[in-house]
Design a protein around this motif. Structure first.
Motif, PDB file in Angstrom:
ATOM      1  N   ALA A   1       0.822  -1.212   0.000  1.00 51.60           N
ATOM      2  CA  ALA A   1       0.000   0.000   0.000  1.00 51.60           C
ATOM      3  C   ALA A   1       0.859   1.267   0.000  1.00 51.60           C
ATOM      4  O   ALA A   1       0.327   2.373   0.041  1.00 51.60           O
ATOM      5  N   GLY A   2       2.181   1.082  -0.030  1.00 50.41           N
ATOM      6  CA  GLY A   2       3.078   2.230  -0.074  1.00 50.41           C
ATOM      7  C   GLY A   2       3.524   2.756   1.269  1.00 50.41           C
ATOM      8  O   GLY A   2       4.162   3.811   1.341  1.00 50.41           O
ATOM      9  N   VAL A   3       3.219   2.038   2.354  1.00 52.89           N
ATOM     10  CA  VAL A   3       3.594   2.501   3.690  1.00 52.89           C
ATOM     11  C   VAL A   3       5.054   2.154   3.980  1.00 52.89           C
ATOM     12  O   VAL A   3       5.454   0.992   3.888  1.00 52.89           O
ATOM     13  N   ALA A   4       5.825   3.171   4.355  1.00 52.86           N
ATOM     14  CA  ALA A   4       7.241   2.953   4.665  1.00 52.86           C
ATOM     15  C   ALA A   4       7.397   2.337   6.048  1.00 52.86           C
ATOM     16  O   ALA A   4       6.660   2.650   6.982  1.00 52.86           O
ATOM     17  N   PHE A   5       8.358   1.442   6.162  1.00 54.44           N
ATOM     18  CA  PHE A   5       8.740   0.862   7.444  1.00 54.44           C
ATOM     19  C   PHE A   5      10.171   0.379   7.329  1.00 54.44           C
ATOM     20  O   PHE A   5      10.721   0.282   6.226  1.00 54.44           O
ATOM     21  N   GLY A   6      10.781   0.111   8.448  1.00 53.16           N
ATOM     22  CA  GLY A   6      12.157  -0.345   8.431  1.00 53.16           C
ATOM     23  C   GLY A   6      12.303  -1.683   9.126  1.00 53.16           C
ATOM     24  O   GLY A   6      11.363  -2.201   9.748  1.00 53.16           O
ATOM     25  N   SER A   7      13.499  -2.236   9.013  1.00 54.96           N
ATOM     26  CA  SER A   7      13.835  -3.452   9.752  1.00 54.96           C
ATOM     27  C   SER A   7      15.220  -3.254  10.347  1.00 54.96           C
ATOM     28  O   SER A   7      16.115  -2.702   9.694  1.00 54.96           O
ATOM     29  N   TRP A   8      15.366  -3.685  11.581  1.00 58.49           N
ATOM     30  CA  TRP A   8      16.622  -3.518  12.311  1.00 58.49           C
ATOM     31  C   TRP A   8      17.114  -4.881  12.777  1.00 58.49           C
ATOM     32  O   TRP A   8      16.410  -5.616  13.460  1.00 58.49           O
ATOM     33  N   GLN A   9      18.335  -5.209  12.363  1.00 53.21           N
ATOM     34  CA  GLN A   9      19.019  -6.429  12.792  1.00 53.21           C
ATOM     35  C   GLN A   9      20.012  -6.011  13.866  1.00 53.21           C
ATOM     36  O   GLN A   9      20.994  -5.322  13.574  1.00 53.21           O
ATOM     37  N   PRO A  10      19.767  -6.372  15.121  1.00 53.65           N
ATOM     38  CA  PRO A  10      20.572  -5.829  16.210  1.00 53.65           C
ATOM     39  C   PRO A  10      22.052  -6.215  16.121  1.00 53.65           C
ATOM     40  O   PRO A  10      22.403  -7.334  15.747  1.00 53.65           O
ATOM     41  N   GLY A  11      22.889  -5.239  16.460  1.00 53.94           N
ATOM     42  CA  GLY A  11      24.298  -5.468  16.693  1.00 53.94           C
ATOM     43  C   GLY A  11      24.568  -5.053  18.121  1.00 53.94           C
ATOM     44  O   GLY A  11      23.963  -5.577  19.060  1.00 53.94           O
ATOM     45  N   VAL A  12      25.430  -4.059  18.300  1.00 54.18           N
ATOM     46  CA  VAL A  12      25.637  -3.504  19.633  1.00 54.18           C
ATOM     47  C   VAL A  12      24.344  -2.875  20.161  1.00 54.18           C
ATOM     48  O   VAL A  12      24.019  -2.989  21.338  1.00 54.18           O
ATOM     49  N   ASN A  13      23.609  -2.226  19.249  1.00 54.01           N
ATOM     50  CA  ASN A  13      22.327  -1.609  19.611  1.00 54.01           C
ATOM     51  C   ASN A  13      21.214  -2.637  19.470  1.00 54.01           C
ATOM     52  O   ASN A  13      20.863  -3.051  18.370  1.00 54.01           O
ATOM     53  N   LYS A  14      20.655  -3.053  20.598  1.00 57.38           N
ATOM     54  CA  LYS A  14      19.617  -4.082  20.603  1.00 57.38           C
ATOM     55  C   LYS A  14      18.230  -3.524  20.316  1.00 57.38           C
ATOM     56  O   LYS A  14      17.297  -4.275  20.035  1.00 57.38           O
ATOM     57  N   GLY A  15      18.075  -2.182  20.410  1.00 56.14           N
ATOM     58  CA  GLY A  15      16.775  -1.568  20.200  1.00 56.14           C
ATOM     59  C   GLY A  15      16.519  -0.495  21.233  1.00 56.14           C
ATOM     60  O   GLY A  15      17.430  -0.078  21.969  1.00 56.14           O
ATOM     61  N   LEU A  16      15.283  -0.016  21.300  1.00 54.56           N
ATOM     62  CA  LEU A  16      14.915   1.003  22.273  1.00 54.56           C
ATOM     63  C   LEU A  16      15.143   0.493  23.694  1.00 54.56           C
ATOM     64  O   LEU A  16      14.922  -0.682  23.989  1.00 54.56           O
ATOM     65  N   ASP A  17      15.564   1.397  24.567  1.00 52.71           N
ATOM     66  CA  ASP A  17      15.820   1.014  25.959  1.00 52.71           C
ATOM     67  C   ASP A  17      14.546   0.932  26.787  1.00 52.71           C
ATOM     68  O   ASP A  17      14.480   0.186  27.761  1.00 52.71           O
ATOM     69  N   LEU A  18      13.549   1.743  26.426  1.00 50.18           N
ATOM     70  CA  LEU A  18      12.311   1.811  27.195  1.00 50.18           C
ATOM     71  C   LEU A  18      11.116   1.789  26.261  1.00 50.18           C
ATOM     72  O   LEU A  18      11.090   2.504  25.263  1.00 50.18           O
ATOM     73  N   VAL A  19      10.121   0.988  26.572  1.00 49.17           N
ATOM     74  CA  VAL A  19       8.815   1.028  25.910  1.00 49.17           C
ATOM     75  C   VAL A  19       7.753   0.768  26.979  1.00 49.17           C
ATOM     76  O   VAL A  19       8.041   0.160  28.010  1.00 49.17           O
ATOM     77  N   GLY A  20       6.547   1.254  26.727  1.00 51.96           N
ATOM     78  CA  GLY A  20       5.437   0.980  27.623  1.00 51.96           C
ATOM     79  C   GLY A  20       5.329   1.891  28.823  1.00 51.96           C
ATOM     80  O   GLY A  20       4.291   1.927  29.482  1.00 51.96           O
TER      81      GLY A  20
END
Length: 263
Positions: free
Chosen positions: A114-133
């Motif tokens: 549908a044309g919606v942009a999104f990304g994908s992240w393959q963790p290295g040193v950075n595992k992702g966001l530190d805080l959610v919720g």
């Protein structure tokens, strides 16, 4: 629910592309208490929004030829190159080929059918966001799309998402979760584009939700800081009180005071 125990297909990063990164720092700092930390001169102006010293989002300045100001969600992949192939095989488009981000991880950018942009992240040193919720952090996601069934099939084939329909007065709400999780893994909903009539003419999009202590106060503060209230605060039964907003540069997001906060 969103957690920082990231698994394949779960949202593990998000960032905002804006025409004015200094203005965005002031807006989100005033709204959520975020502080911006540059990733360094070699990162081309990219940086991290932090809350209590924990990274909660990324941000960067973009030019007109890089698209409209917006929030972009990234989903975890154990192999971004394989994810890129799956996107193409499932009818999506690779907008930016897989690339290493120093030693932090490997990423790529895509568009769904549908044309919606999104990304994908393959963790290295950075595992992702530190805080959610927690308050001031990502707590939910929604995809507004012209084809709910097609979208769930696409993301299911790319990331292995499962779906779960939640009944409510007037219909059902389609939720998504990573493979090998059940209801407890739900992190987002997929809705018909026409359910957001204000934005339906602008096309399909992903909408991030941030947890707040008071949706009404946050909407008022966003307006005071130069943002726009797209949908005035309203109650959703058994969910919470929410409002849909844009920052001063047009990036769309929502805030919610959850009935049962995850943080």
């Amino acid at each position: 629910m969103l957690t920082t125990r990231y698994v394949t297909g779960s949202p593990n990063w998000l960032d905002v592309g804006t025409r004015d990164i200094e203005g965005a720092k002031a807006f989100y700092g005033g709204l959520f208490g975020w502080e911006f930390q540059s990733a360094g001169p070699e990162a081309g102006g990219y940086g991290m929004f932090q809350l209590h010293g924990k990274t909660v989002a990324g941000g960067m300045a973009i030019t007109e030829d890089q698209g409209s100001p917006s929030w972009t969600l990234y989903f975890q992949s154990p192999d971004v190159d394989a994810t890129a192939k799956a996107v193409e095989q499932s009818g999506g488009i690779v907008l930016m080929q897989p690339m290493d981000v120093f030693d932090q991880g490997r990423m790529a950018m895509f568009a769904d059918p549908a044309g919606v942009a999104f990304g994908s992240w393959q963790p290295g040193v950075n595992k992702g966001l530190d805080l959610v919720g927690d308050q001031g952090t990502l707590c939910w996601t929604e995809l507004y799309t012209p084809d709910v069934a097609g979208a769930t099939e696409f993301y299911g084939s790319v990331f292995g998402w499962g779906t779960f329909d939640v009944p409510f007065s007037g219909g059902t709400y389609t939720t998504v979760h990573p493979a090998d999780t059940g209801e407890e893994g739900m992190f987002g909903g997929v809705l018909p584009l026409e359910s957001d009539p204000i934005e339906s003419k602008a096309g399909a999009y992903w909408l991030p939700y941030f947890e707040v202590a008071d949706a009404d106060a946050s909407a008022a503060k966003a307006r005071e800081l130069g943002g726009t209230v797209r949908m005035e605060p309203r109650d959703m039964e058994s969910v919470g009180r929410l409002a849909k907003l844009t920052d001063p540069y047009g990036a769309r997001f929502a805030v919610i005071k959850s009935t049962h906060p995850h943080g």
